[in-house]
Design an enzyme around this catalytic site. Structure first.
Site, mmCIF file in Angstrom:
data_model
loop_
_atom_site.group_PDB
_atom_site.id
_atom_site.type_symbol
_atom_site.label_atom_id
_atom_site.label_comp_id
_atom_site.label_asym_id
_atom_site.label_seq_id
_atom_site.Cartn_x
_atom_site.Cartn_y
_atom_site.Cartn_z
ATOM 1 N N ASP A 81 0.829 -1.215 0.000
ATOM 2 C CA ASP A 81 0.000 0.000 0.000
ATOM 3 C C ASP A 81 0.863 1.264 0.000
ATOM 4 O O ASP A 81 1.964 1.268 0.561
ATOM 5 C CB ASP A 81 -0.920 -0.021 1.235
ATOM 6 C CG ASP A 81 -2.074 0.962 1.095
ATOM 7 O OD1 ASP A 81 -2.408 1.350 -0.043
ATOM 8 O OD2 ASP A 81 -2.644 1.349 2.137
ATOM 9 N N ASN A 107 -10.982 -2.604 -5.300
ATOM 10 C CA ASN A 107 -10.219 -1.583 -6.041
ATOM 11 C C ASN A 107 -10.861 -1.185 -7.375
ATOM 12 O O ASN A 107 -10.488 -0.164 -7.964
ATOM 13 C CB ASN A 107 -8.767 -2.036 -6.267
ATOM 14 C CG ASN A 107 -7.909 -1.971 -5.016
ATOM 15 O OD1 ASN A 107 -6.984 -2.768 -4.839
ATOM 16 N ND2 ASN A 107 -8.181 -1.025 -4.125
#
Ligand code: IPE
Ligand code: IPE
Ligand code: MG
Length: 244
Positions: free
Chosen positions: A26, A74
């Site tokens: 991330d 996502n």
């Protein structure tokens, strides 16, 4: 971490190291923003780092590594960002097919492939097949979400006509069926959450969180995480007896 500790991590006895490491990569977007660049530049830098860290895990002889690259959630991102990530994925898979080297891993793509284009699915099949002889496994989690994975497992169990289910029954229907549970989860980017990553497999995992953004996460940081893991006392619900 200081240089002299690098060897300490690499030379740990095998049984002190995690068998399975999960990495939540991330912070690509924030990495780019800090530099005044578009988010795509962050994803590109992230993809480069994925290659570096993947190779380094072979030096550590980690049996299974799972990299979280794209979650079932996502797809909510702006269309152009999703398209950019998909084209980076095609580039990566094509490059792998033409440039693959000795130092590599057995690729497994975990997640629901139905969402991907026929081209991507074909490349996934090819890469899995062409890498099958490498001893260390690399799961690349794409359109992966633990909740989806668990629903899929229950559906398969229902098809088998099961009326009662054991933890082992569930485990053998997960994408990671033949692999050890996750021992160590690493998340970069400063958030302390799982974001739907390997929920079932990480029941007794150790967690290593760092503020470093994924493109900045280095080999020394992997050493650091592995050393951290080696010093954890794992009890799995039991008691460790010590001599007085
Ligand atoms: C991780 O980086 C990559 C993907 C989820 C595809 P992010 O894109 O989430 O980066 P941040 O969290 O916005 O910085
Ligand atoms: C987790 O990152 C997913 C991947 C790294 C692929 P996100 O950026 O999607 O997670 P949230 O939204 O911060 O929980
Ligand atoms: Mg993020």
């Amino acid at each position: 971490m200081k240089k002299n500790l690098i060897n300490e991590a690499l030379s740990l006895p095998h049984e002190k190291k995690p068998r399975h490491i999960g990495i939540i990569m991330d912070g690509n977007g924030r990495w780019a923003k800090k530099r005044g660049l578009p988010r795509l530049a962050g994803h590109k830098a992230g993809a480069e780092n994925f290659k570096r860290i993947g190779e380094y895990l072979i030096d550590h002889n980690i049996e299974v590594s799972t990299f979280y690259a794209f979650s079932t959630e996502n797809w909510k991102r702006p269309k152009d960002e999703v398209e950019n990530i998909m084209s980076l994925l095609v580039d990566y898979l094509e490059e792998w097919m033409t440039m693959r080297k000795d130092k590599n891993m057995h690729f497994r793509f975990i997640g629901d492939r139905v969402a991907f284009s026929p081209r991507i699915r074909e490349l996934m099949d090819k890469v899995e097949e062409a890498s099958a002889h490498y001893p260390n496994v690399l799961n690349l989690a794409l359109n992966y979400g633990s909740r989806d994975e668990l629903c899929r497992a229950y559906e398969l169990l229902m098809k088998e006509g099961k009326t009662s289910v054991s933890p082992e029954d569930i485990a053998r229907h997960l994408y990671t069926a033949d692999q050890p549970d996750v021992d160590l989860v690493i998340r970069t980017g400063g958030e302390m959450r799982l974001s739907n990553f390997l929920l079932y497999q990480s029941a007794y995992a150790e967690f290593y969180f760092t503020d470093k953004l994924w493109p900045d996460f280095s080999k020394e940081d992997i050493d650091d995480a592995i050393l951290y893991f080696a010093h954890r006392e794992r009890r799995f619900g039991g008691v460790i007896e010590r001599n007085p």
